[in-house]
Design a protein around this motif. Sequence first.
Motif, mmCIF file in Angstrom:
data_model
loop_
_atom_site.group_PDB
_atom_site.id
_atom_site.type_symbol
_atom_site.label_atom_id
_atom_site.label_comp_id
_atom_site.label_asym_id
_atom_site.label_seq_id
_atom_site.Cartn_x
_atom_site.Cartn_y
_atom_site.Cartn_z
ATOM 1 N N HIS A 259 0.812 -1.232 0.000
ATOM 2 C CA HIS A 259 0.000 0.000 0.000
ATOM 3 C C HIS A 259 0.840 1.273 0.000
ATOM 4 C CE1 HIS A 259 -4.202 -1.340 0.242
ATOM 5 N NE2 HIS A 259 -3.621 -2.483 0.564
ATOM 6 N N GLU A 260 2.094 1.160 0.314
ATOM 7 C CA GLU A 260 2.950 2.363 0.315
ATOM 8 C C GLU A 260 3.391 2.760 -1.093
ATOM 9 O OE1 GLU A 260 5.067 1.867 4.712
ATOM 10 O OE2 GLU A 260 6.132 1.258 2.920
ATOM 11 N N GLN A 261 3.083 1.915 -2.085
ATOM 12 C CA GLN A 261 3.710 2.122 -3.401
ATOM 13 C C GLN A 261 3.381 3.446 -4.113
ATOM 14 O OE1 GLN A 261 4.872 -1.998 -5.288
ATOM 15 N NE2 GLN A 261 2.907 -2.195 -4.297
ATOM 16 N N PRO A 262 2.164 3.970 -3.987
ATOM 17 C CA PRO A 262 1.971 5.275 -4.639
ATOM 18 C C PRO A 262 2.993 6.295 -4.131
ATOM 19 C CG PRO A 262 -0.139 4.337 -4.015
ATOM 20 C CD PRO A 262 0.918 3.446 -3.408
ATOM 21 N N LYS A 263 3.271 6.233 -2.836
ATOM 22 C CA LYS A 263 4.222 7.199 -2.262
ATOM 23 C C LYS A 263 5.663 6.854 -2.640
ATOM 24 C CE LYS A 263 5.679 9.133 2.211
ATOM 25 N NZ LYS A 263 6.842 9.657 1.630
ATOM 26 N N PHE A 399 10.521 -3.159 -5.526
ATOM 27 C CA PHE A 399 10.502 -3.610 -6.923
ATOM 28 C C PHE A 399 9.954 -2.505 -7.831
ATOM 29 C CE2 PHE A 399 8.149 -5.960 -10.376
ATOM 30 C CZ PHE A 399 9.285 -6.333 -11.100
ATOM 31 N N THR A 400 8.795 -1.961 -7.480
ATOM 32 C CA THR A 400 8.227 -0.921 -8.356
ATOM 33 C C THR A 400 9.086 0.352 -8.326
ATOM 34 O OG1 THR A 400 6.667 -0.402 -6.562
ATOM 35 C CG2 THR A 400 5.833 -1.738 -8.400
ATOM 36 N N ALA A 401 9.768 0.578 -7.204
ATOM 37 C CA ALA A 401 10.677 1.733 -7.168
ATOM 38 C C ALA A 401 11.914 1.476 -8.034
ATOM 39 C CB ALA A 401 11.080 2.039 -5.724
ATOM 40 N N GLN A 402 12.386 0.234 -8.044
ATOM 41 C CA GLN A 402 13.519 -0.104 -8.939
ATOM 42 C C GLN A 402 13.107 0.108 -10.391
ATOM 43 O OE1 GLN A 402 14.168 -4.150 -7.710
ATOM 44 N NE2 GLN A 402 15.725 -3.631 -6.198
ATOM 45 N N ASP A 434 1.738 10.285 -13.549
ATOM 46 C CA ASP A 434 0.358 9.810 -13.310
ATOM 47 C C ASP A 434 0.321 8.416 -12.673
ATOM 48 O OD1 ASP A 434 -0.580 12.055 -14.568
ATOM 49 O OD2 ASP A 434 -0.792 11.094 -16.536
ATOM 50 N N ILE A 435 1.451 7.745 -12.684
ATOM 51 C CA ILE A 435 1.469 6.334 -12.257
ATOM 52 C C ILE A 435 1.069 6.146 -10.779
ATOM 53 C CG2 ILE A 435 3.046 4.362 -11.853
ATOM 54 C CD1 ILE A 435 1.949 4.432 -14.702
ATOM 55 N N PRO A 436 1.574 6.982 -9.837
ATOM 56 C CA PRO A 436 1.175 6.748 -8.438
ATOM 57 C C PRO A 436 -0.352 6.719 -8.254
ATOM 58 C CG PRO A 436 3.041 8.228 -8.498
ATOM 59 C CD PRO A 436 2.621 8.023 -9.934
ATOM 60 N N ALA A 437 -1.056 7.616 -8.924
ATOM 61 C CA ALA A 437 -2.529 7.640 -8.787
ATOM 62 C C ALA A 437 -3.127 6.368 -9.391
ATOM 63 C CB ALA A 437 -3.094 8.885 -9.474
ATOM 64 N N LEU A 570 2.399 -1.096 -13.330
ATOM 65 C CA LEU A 570 1.009 -1.353 -12.898
ATOM 66 C C LEU A 570 0.716 -2.845 -12.783
ATOM 67 C CD1 LEU A 570 -1.025 1.304 -14.957
ATOM 68 C CD2 LEU A 570 0.008 1.520 -12.691
ATOM 69 N N THR A 571 1.168 -3.621 -13.765
ATOM 70 C CA THR A 571 0.799 -5.053 -13.751
ATOM 71 C C THR A 571 1.463 -5.787 -12.572
ATOM 72 O OG1 THR A 571 2.551 -5.537 -15.365
ATOM 73 C CG2 THR A 571 0.328 -5.222 -16.238
ATOM 74 N N ALA A 572 2.545 -5.213 -12.055
ATOM 75 C CA ALA A 572 3.205 -5.849 -10.891
ATOM 76 C C ALA A 572 2.289 -5.859 -9.660
ATOM 77 C CB ALA A 572 4.501 -5.104 -10.553
ATOM 78 N N ILE A 573 1.424 -4.880 -9.566
ATOM 79 C CA ILE A 573 0.658 -4.706 -8.310
ATOM 80 C C ILE A 573 -0.333 -5.857 -8.079
ATOM 81 C CG2 ILE A 573 -0.750 -3.083 -6.924
ATOM 82 C CD1 ILE A 573 1.956 -1.853 -7.686
ATOM 83 N N PRO A 574 -1.174 -6.238 -9.065
ATOM 84 C CA PRO A 574 -2.069 -7.375 -8.798
ATOM 85 C C PRO A 574 -1.324 -8.670 -8.478
ATOM 86 C CG PRO A 574 -2.698 -6.243 -10.828
ATOM 87 C CD PRO A 574 -1.403 -5.643 -10.387
ATOM 88 N N MET A 575 -0.118 -8.838 -9.031
ATOM 89 C CA MET A 575 0.687 -10.040 -8.709
ATOM 90 C C MET A 575 0.972 -10.063 -7.205
ATOM 91 S SD MET A 575 1.286 -11.275 -11.744
ATOM 92 C CE MET A 575 -0.037 -10.453 -12.584
#
Length: 603
Positions: A259-263, A399-402, A434-437, A570-575
Motif C-alpha cells: 500500500h505504500e507504493q503510490p508514495k 521492486f516498483t521503485a527499482q 500519473d502512475i502513483p494515482a 502497474l501489472t506488478a501490483i495485482p501479482m
Amino acid sequence: MCGIIGYIGDRSVVPVLLYGLQRLEYRGYDSAGISVLDKDSGRIVVEKKVGKIKDLQEHLWDKKIKGCVGLGHSRWATHGEPTEVNAHPHTSHSGEFAVVHNGIIENFAKLKEELQAKGYQFKSDTDTEVIAHLFEDLYNGDILSTALEVAKRLEGAYAVGVISLKEPDKIIAIKKGSPIVIGLGKGENFLASDIPAVLEYTRDFIILDDGEVAVITKDSVDVYNLNGEKVEKKVLKVDWDTASAEKGGYKHFMQKEIHEQPKTIADTIAGFLSSIDEGLFETLKDTSRLYIIACGTSYHAGLVGKFWIEKFARIPVEVDYASEYRYRDRVIDDKTVVLGISQSGETADTRFALLDAKKEGAKTVALVNVVGSSLARESDYVLYTYCGPEIGVAATKTFTAQLTALLLLSLEAGLRKGSISPQFYQEAHKRLSDIPAKVEKILESEDFIKDLAYKYMNASDFLFLGRNLNYPIALEGALKLKEISYIHAEGYPAGEMKHGPIALIDEKLPVVCIAPRDRFYEKMVSNIQEVKARKGRIITVATDGDSDIKSLSEDTVYIPETEDYLYPILTAIPMQILSYHIASLLGKDVDQPRNLAKTVTVE
Ligand code: AGP
C-alpha cells in the motif's frame, strides 16, 4: 543473513536488544539469543531460544537480568542445525567473552582444530564459536589489539560483535563482508546489522567498512584499520522515520508495503531527479555494453530495465543473475558499465560480482534502497530507490521503485544521447507522474483480488504468462507466490508456452495472463486462446474497459490504461496482492517465509 544488535549505555539492555531483534528478525529467524554483562552476578549471562524473537521474549519474561551492556542475535543457520546450542551468542571456554556473528568463517575447521589441540572445548557445531575461543586465547590485556589479531586470523565474510568481562565498558565490532552500523546516542551507543534496528533511538550512524574494527563505549566510538591506525569516519544522518518500521494497522509488513507504493514511486521519481550525477551519464554516453546483475526480484527489475535502456538509450544490455555472472567469462573493456541492483545493497552474490567486474576495469553503478550499504559504497556511481525500510521478506515497494528508477535512468541517458527527443522525454515524465494515482486505483481492487485468492488458494501449481515488458512481471508473479505461499509456480514468456509448459495445462491449473492493451495484446489473446482450448483456468490482468478479454477468462483484474512502456509498474501490483492474500489465507508466515532471509550475505 543473521541479525546482530548491541547496546552500551545507561538503559536496561534487555528491552533494547529485544526491540532491535524484532526489527532485525527478517534477516534470520530460526533461533535467537542475548548475552548481557549482568550487574548482580558479575558474569556474562546468555539466554537463547529456538524459534522466533517472541519465543525468546517469553523465555526472558521471568528472568531478572540486570545490565546495561549486551549483544543480541537472530540466526539464519549456515553451520549447524537451528538448535539452542548452535544459537548465538557463543561464549569462550571461561565464559569471559561472548560473540555474535553474521557471515561465514571459511577457515573455521582449521582454527577449531588448532584451538582444540590447545584444550578448548567446543559446545556447538557453528563456525562462530572459534571467534569466542580465539579472543580468549589471544587476549593480551588489550581488547583492541586482541581484536586486530583475531581479525587477521579469520577468513570469510563476517560482522562480529564482542563483549567481555575483561573490559566490560567496551563493545568490539569487526567487519569484513557483512554489514555493521553503529548508532550514535548521547551517553549510549548501538551496534546493529542495519539501521531500522535502532532507528527508535538515533538517526546518526557510522557505517563500518571492510577491514575495520570499532571500540564502542557509552561515550565514544573509535574505528581502526587492521594495522591499528585510527580511521576518521563520517556520520551519516538518516531521515527514515520510525513509522516505516511499524505495521501501522496492517496485518503484515508486506501488505503495508504494497500500500505504500503510490508514495514510494512518487518519492523515487522526486529523489532520482534531484540527485542526477552528470558523471554517470557522461560514462553511459559512450559505453559499449551495459551488464545488469542482480538476484531474485531485483533481477526481474533488471529484465524490465533492459527493455527500457535498449529502447530509449540505445545501449546494448545483458542481464544476468549475479551468482552466474560472477563465474562466467564475461567480456569487459574500459567502456563496459556494470549496474548492480539490490534492495539491501548487501547481497553477497551481487556485491562480489560487481567488485570482480570493477577489478577487471568496468565502471560500476549501484541501484540500492539502503543508504550507506556496501554496494553503494563500493560502486563508482549510486542510484537510490526512496522506499524507507522494507521489512517483509518478499520485495514489493522496492521492486516498483527499482522499475521507476530504471525507467528514469533510460530516459535521462536517452535524452543525453539524443536517442529520444526532448518532447518525448517531457511526455514520458508526464505519464510517469500519473502512475502513483493509477497504482492507488489498483489498490482499491484489493478486496476483489482477495476473493480471487480465496477461490484459487488450494491450487497446487500456477502458471504466469506475459510478453515483452510484462514477461519479467510474470516471473515476478511466480516468485512472489512461491516464496510466501509455498505453492509451485512458473513464470514464462507467453510465446514460449507452446514449446513445453503447455503440457502442464489442465482444468485444475490457474494461469495468470498479463494482457494489457499494448502492442502485444493480440498475440497475448492468441496465447490465452491456447490455454482456454486446454481448459486452463484463466485469470487475466487487463486494461480497464476490455470486455473482450473478460469473455475469454474465468476472472479478470482490471488496471488503468497507460502507455505500453509503463504497464509493468502497474501489472506488478495485482501479482503482489494476489500472492499476499493467497499466503495470508493459507495462514503462512507472510513476512518471514520459511528458509528465507531478507538479506542474503552468503554466496
Ligand atoms: C524478493 O521477494 C526475494 N526475497 C529475493 O528474491 C530478493 O529479491 C533477492 O534476495 C535480492 O535481494 P536484494 O535486492 O536485497 O539484493
